[in-house]
Design an enzyme around this catalytic site. Structure first.
Site, short mmCIF file in Angstrom:
data_model
loop_
_atom_site.label_atom_id
_atom_site.label_comp_id
_atom_site.label_asym_id
_atom_site.label_seq_id
_atom_site.Cartn_x
_atom_site.Cartn_y
_atom_site.Cartn_z
CG ASP A 9 45.08 -6.14 27.70
OD1 ASP A 9 45.04 -7.22 27.10
OD2 ASP A 9 45.88 -5.24 27.42
CG ASP A 128 53.66 -10.66 26.46
OD1 ASP A 128 52.83 -10.32 25.60
OD2 ASP A 128 53.35 -11.19 27.54
#
Length: 253
Positions: A9, A128
């Site tokens: 990330d 998500d």
């Protein structure tokens, strides 16, 4: 063949990690980490620009290109991909697959267009999700901040129908917690679709990978912090999985 996929990330050009999408801290330089993961035996590598969408800015194309040149394994890029042009840019500078999340929620047809133009095998739908009730999960947008009220299983089915070649399913509840993957989620997802599922969120020990790749029916297990902080070494993990009769990645190459 099951796959082990480290995930970087990236925010402000650094690899970062948080817990449940919050309390994000800088961890490492992405190029150096990418080289390490290739050397360690990763099957694929994910680069997520985690703030390109929320901050509405362009992707770090120069950094992505630099990493792509160094990575001999499939390189997946996500974050900030809004248009067919964005997909084309990523693939033209060395990305092997693109992972589309927020833009697909705003315009599902982007998945269809991208799959038709570049091939389903290069287009991943990422989502998500949070548990909202027994056997129910909702898709969240804007870095896990906004409940879309979309049922995650139904969104997975729609993604497959639109032409996505794989699903990346991030459990917000388990992100960075290291208590194990949400097995119930991935089993439900695998029963609903026939495309491969990449499980993300919850890896804390080698057994968690075994669980999600067997009981959870996932095709690949993605993890970040356990690899970043060297709590688990990819090479040792793959040896362990082989001992557990899980054939992974380049064991067969």
């Amino acid at each position: 063949m099951k796959r082990i996929i480290p995930c970087m990330d990236v925010d402000n050009r650094k690899v970062v990690k948080g817990k449940k999408f919050l309390d994000v801290v800088e961890v490492a330089d992405p190029l150096e980490l990418a080289k390490k993961y290739v050397a360690d035996g990763a099957d694929e590598l994910v680069f997520y620009d985690i703030s390109a969408s929320t901050k509405n800015r362009g992707m770090f194309l120069d950094l992505i290109e630099e990493i792509a040149k160094e990575v001999a394994i499939p390189f997946i890029v996500g974050g900030g991909i809004r248009t067919i042009d964005d997909v084309e840019k990523i693939l033209s500078i060395g990305g092997d697959k693109v992972s589309i999340n927020s833009a697909a929620l705003l315009n599902p047809e982007l998945i269809r267009e991208a799959a038709e133009k570049f091939g389903s095998e290069r287009i991943m739908l990422s989502m998500d999700v949070k548990k909202t009730g027994p056997g129910k999960w909702s898709v969240f947008a804007k870095g896990g901040m906004e409940d879309t009220v979309l049922d995650a299983i139904e969104w997975a089915k729609q993604g497959e129908q639109l032409g996505a070649g794989e699903l990346v399913v991030n459990s917000i509840d388990e992100d960075g917690v290291k208590d194990g993957y949400d097995i119930e989620l991935y089993k439900a997802m695998a029963a609903a679709v026939s495309i491969p599922i990449v499980a993300s969120g919850g890896a804390g020990k080698p057994d968690h990978f075994v669980d999600v790749l067997t009981e959870g029916k996932a095709s690949a297990a993605l993890a970040a912090s356990v690899f970043h902080f060297e709590e688990i070494h990819i090479g040792e993990l793959k040896t362990y999985l082989k001992e557990q009769k899980q054939v992974v990645g380049n064991e067969l190459r």
